[in-house]
Design an enzyme around this catalytic site. Structure first.
Site, PDB file in Angstrom:
ATOM      1  N   ASP A 229      -0.495 -29.484  20.614  1.00 45.24           N
ATOM      2  CA  ASP A 229      -0.104 -30.122  19.349  1.00 45.24           C
ATOM      3  C   ASP A 229      -0.795 -31.473  19.262  1.00 45.24           C
ATOM      4  O   ASP A 229      -1.003 -32.133  20.285  1.00 45.24           O
ATOM      5  CB  ASP A 229       1.422 -30.302  19.288  1.00 45.24           C
ATOM      6  CG  ASP A 229       1.933 -30.396  17.856  1.00 45.24           C
ATOM      7  OD1 ASP A 229       2.624 -29.461  17.398  1.00 45.24           O
ATOM      8  OD2 ASP A 229       1.625 -31.399  17.168  1.00 45.24           O
TER       9      ASP A 229
ATOM     10  N   ASP B 132      -6.252 -32.040  19.307  1.00 45.85           N
ATOM     11  CA  ASP B 132      -6.691 -32.064  17.913  1.00 45.85           C
ATOM     12  C   ASP B 132      -7.589 -30.839  17.736  1.00 45.85           C
ATOM     13  O   ASP B 132      -8.721 -30.824  18.234  1.00 45.85           O
ATOM     14  CB  ASP B 132      -7.463 -33.363  17.642  1.00 45.85           C
ATOM     15  CG  ASP B 132      -8.076 -33.395  16.246  1.00 45.85           C
ATOM     16  OD1 ASP B 132      -7.952 -32.385  15.503  1.00 45.85           O
ATOM     17  OD2 ASP B 132      -8.690 -34.421  15.901  1.00 45.85           O
TER      18      ASP B 132
ATOM     19  N   ASN C  66      -1.842 -21.582  14.975  1.00 42.55           N
ATOM     20  CA  ASN C  66      -0.751 -21.881  14.055  1.00 42.55           C
ATOM     21  C   ASN C  66      -0.825 -23.285  13.449  1.00 42.55           C
ATOM     22  O   ASN C  66      -0.191 -23.546  12.428  1.00 42.55           O
ATOM     23  CB  ASN C  66       0.563 -21.695  14.834  1.00 42.55           C
ATOM     24  CG  ASN C  66       1.738 -22.340  14.164  1.00 42.55           C
ATOM     25  OD1 ASN C  66       2.237 -21.834  13.170  1.00 42.55           O
ATOM     26  ND2 ASN C  66       2.164 -23.483  14.678  1.00 42.55           N
TER      27      ASN C  66
ATOM     28  N   TYR D   8      -5.252 -25.964   0.042  1.00 34.45           N
ATOM     29  CA  TYR D   8      -4.431 -25.184   0.974  1.00 34.45           C
ATOM     30  C   TYR D   8      -4.639 -23.687   0.723  1.00 34.45           C
ATOM     31  O   TYR D   8      -4.845 -22.907   1.649  1.00 34.45           O
ATOM     32  CB  TYR D   8      -2.965 -25.584   0.783  1.00 34.45           C
ATOM     33  CG  TYR D   8      -1.978 -24.917   1.698  1.00 34.45           C
ATOM     34  CD1 TYR D   8      -1.628 -25.499   2.922  1.00 34.45           C
ATOM     35  CD2 TYR D   8      -1.353 -23.720   1.345  1.00 34.45           C
ATOM     36  CE1 TYR D   8      -0.708 -24.892   3.769  1.00 34.45           C
ATOM     37  CE2 TYR D   8      -0.433 -23.111   2.182  1.00 34.45           C
ATOM     38  CZ  TYR D   8      -0.107 -23.705   3.392  1.00 34.45           C
ATOM     39  OH  TYR D   8       0.813 -23.106   4.222  1.00 34.45           O
TER      40      TYR D   8
ATOM     41  N   LYS E 120      -6.264 -20.966   3.207  1.00 35.16           N
ATOM     42  CA  LYS E 120      -5.469 -19.816   3.656  1.00 35.16           C
ATOM     43  C   LYS E 120      -6.143 -18.494   3.282  1.00 35.16           C
ATOM     44  O   LYS E 120      -5.989 -17.490   3.996  1.00 35.16           O
ATOM     45  CB  LYS E 120      -4.050 -19.897   3.083  1.00 35.16           C
ATOM     46  CG  LYS E 120      -3.193 -21.012   3.705  1.00 35.16           C
ATOM     47  CD  LYS E 120      -3.184 -20.962   5.221  1.00 35.16           C
ATOM     48  CE  LYS E 120      -2.043 -21.744   5.848  1.00 35.16           C
ATOM     49  NZ  LYS E 120      -2.107 -21.725   7.331  1.00 35.16           N
TER      50      LYS E 120
ATOM     51  N   THR F 197       7.364 -19.596   1.564  1.00 38.89           N
ATOM     52  CA  THR F 197       8.049 -20.819   1.988  1.00 38.89           C
ATOM     53  C   THR F 197       9.123 -20.477   3.014  1.00 38.89           C
ATOM     54  O   THR F 197       9.944 -19.588   2.796  1.00 38.89           O
ATOM     55  CB  THR F 197       8.661 -21.529   0.764  1.00 38.89           C
ATOM     56  OG1 THR F 197       7.593 -22.014  -0.049  1.00 38.89           O
ATOM     57  CG2 THR F 197       9.538 -22.700   1.175  1.00 38.89           C
ATOM     58  N   THR F 198       9.062 -21.162   4.135  1.00 38.86           N
ATOM     59  CA  THR F 198       9.964 -20.906   5.263  1.00 38.86           C
ATOM     60  C   THR F 198      10.581 -22.233   5.679  1.00 38.86           C
ATOM     61  O   THR F 198       9.933 -23.287   5.570  1.00 38.86           O
ATOM     62  CB  THR F 198       9.153 -20.285   6.426  1.00 38.86           C
ATOM     63  OG1 THR F 198       8.437 -19.148   5.940  1.00 38.86           O
ATOM     64  CG2 THR F 198      10.068 -19.845   7.569  1.00 38.86           C
TER      65      THR F 198
ATOM     66  N   THR G 125      10.867 -24.432   7.853  1.00 39.44           N
ATOM     67  CA  THR G 125      10.314 -25.267   8.923  1.00 39.44           C
ATOM     68  C   THR G 125      10.296 -26.709   8.402  1.00 39.44           C
ATOM     69  O   THR G 125      10.579 -26.941   7.218  1.00 39.44           O
ATOM     70  CB  THR G 125       8.863 -24.853   9.204  1.00 39.44           C
ATOM     71  OG1 THR G 125       8.126 -25.014   7.989  1.00 39.44           O
ATOM     72  CG2 THR G 125       8.768 -23.396   9.658  1.00 39.44           C
TER      73      THR G 125
ATOM     74  N   TYR H 199      11.189 -15.280  -5.267  1.00 42.32           N
ATOM     75  CA  TYR H 199      11.477 -14.494  -4.063  1.00 42.32           C
ATOM     76  C   TYR H 199      12.515 -13.413  -4.353  1.00 42.32           C
ATOM     77  O   TYR H 199      13.699 -13.718  -4.511  1.00 42.32           O
ATOM     78  CB  TYR H 199      11.974 -15.425  -2.935  1.00 42.32           C
ATOM     79  CG  TYR H 199      10.879 -16.343  -2.435  1.00 42.32           C
ATOM     80  CD1 TYR H 199      10.112 -15.988  -1.328  1.00 42.32           C
ATOM     81  CD2 TYR H 199      10.580 -17.534  -3.101  1.00 42.32           C
ATOM     82  CE1 TYR H 199       9.083 -16.808  -0.883  1.00 42.32           C
ATOM     83  CE2 TYR H 199       9.543 -18.356  -2.664  1.00 42.32           C
ATOM     84  CZ  TYR H 199       8.802 -17.986  -1.560  1.00 42.32           C
ATOM     85  OH  TYR H 199       7.772 -18.795  -1.133  1.00 42.32           O
TER      86      TYR H 199
HETATM   87  C1  1HS Z   1       3.578 -23.467   2.234  1.00 38.58           C
HETATM   88  C2  1HS Z   1       3.643 -22.007   2.359  1.00 38.58           C
HETATM   89  O1  1HS Z   1       2.460 -21.509   2.906  1.00 38.58           O
HETATM   90  C3  1HS Z   1       3.931 -21.278   1.104  1.00 38.58           C
HETATM   91  S1  1HS Z   1       2.979 -21.769  -0.304  1.00 38.58           S
HETATM   92  C4  1HS Z   1       4.294 -22.032  -1.484  1.00 38.58           C
HETATM   93  C5  1HS Z   1       4.758 -20.738  -2.112  1.00 38.58           C
HETATM   94  S2  1HS Z   1       6.066 -20.998  -3.203  1.00 38.58           S
HETATM   95  O2  1HS Z   1       7.351 -20.942  -2.450  1.00 38.58           O
HETATM   96  O3  1HS Z   1       5.938 -22.261  -3.910  1.00 38.58           O
HETATM   97  O4  1HS Z   1       6.028 -19.882  -4.157  1.00 38.58           O
END
Ligand code: 1HS
Length: 252
Positions: free
Chosen positions: A36, A62, A89, A155, A159, A187-188, A190, A212
């Site tokens: 990390d 890094d 990750n 982002y 991805k 979105t999780t 974390t 969702y």
């Molecule tokens: C940050 C994570 O990779 C998910 S991107 C955001 C998706 S959403 O919950 O805004 O539809």
């Protein structure tokens, strides 16, 4: 014990998916190297895994630096004797459209996600190949790599690149019995997920949640379980795939 005797490197291991996955991997019998950029976080997770009877080491790393990534992989190999699993990750969030994203943010997002996965794989693969025992690499994409998510252009593009990187690596290293897959979470909950949600107004949060079908955000353990599947022999015929773990977001 699905990972008995395996050695796993986990970048971004000090928090979030990395921490939860490291604990699960150690519980399944793996020796884990927690890397990390926040060395204290990696150290503290490693200590806690060892206190619970697991095998763990840590490295301040890094992933965007070749020297740092190489030293971290070497440390894992020196401490545990082989390298079987690499969980790429480490990741950061960043916001903006193409018009509003600062160039340095664009570069930083690509450096951590794409260059980081490339460099850690570059240094771990020779050990996996030399062992003759195959291996498993798991990268982290996102629903943002599959569908358009507002205001997350850099982002999302990074991805998306992770999915292509995964397929390319899967094809190149299949002859060595090395499998390469990625997960694509929504979105999780974390620390990163909490930051996303905490920046929302009530209305934005309701709109985010409404995407969702399972009507909730993910739990880190649910992503870790998917990463374990891809790391373990139960996925022995799975390579080059992107396992979507998103409560149905991309099914709508
Ligand atoms: C940050 C994570 O990779 C998910 S991107 C955001 C998706 S959403 O919950 O805004 O539809």
């Amino acid at each position: 014990m699905q990972l008995q005797g395996k050695v796993a490197i986990i970048t971004g291991g000090g928090s979030g998916f990395g921490e939860v996955t490291a604990r699960l991997f150690a519980h399944e019998g793996a020796s884990v190297m927690l890397a990390d950029i926040n060395g204290n976080a990696a150290h503290s997770v490693a200590n806690s895994i060892v206190a619970e009877g697991g095998q763990a080491g840590w490295a301040q790393c890094d992933v965007t630096s070749p020297a740092s990534a190489e030293a971290m992989v070497q440390a894992a190999h020196s401490q545990f004797g082989h390298v079987d699993i690499l969980f790429n990750n480490a990741g950061i969030e960043g916001f903006g459209t193409v018009v509003t994203t600062e160039e340095n943010l664009w570069d930083r997002i690509f450096a951590v996600h794409v260059r980081g996965a490339y460099l850690c794989s570059k240094y771990a693969l020779p050990f996996m190949i030399a062992s003759g025992n195959g291996g498993s690499i798991i990268n982290v994409s996102s629903v943002a790599g599959l569908v358009g998510i507002r205001n997350m252009t850099a982002y999302s593009a990074a991805k998306g690149a992770i999915i292509s990187l995964t397929r390319s690596m899967a094809v190149d290293f299949a002859p060595h019995g090395i499998r390469v897959n990625c997960v694509a979470p929504g979105t999780t909950m974390t620390p990163m997920g909490h930051r996303l949600v905490e920046g929302d107004t009530q209305e934005q949060l309701a709109m985010r949640m409404s995407r969702y079908p399972l009507n909730r955000f993910g739990r880190p353990e649910e992503i870790a379980n998917s990463v374990l599947f891809l790391a373990a022999d139960s996925s022995s015929y799975v390579t080059g795939s992107c396992l979507v773990v998103d409560g149905g977001l991309t099914a709508v």
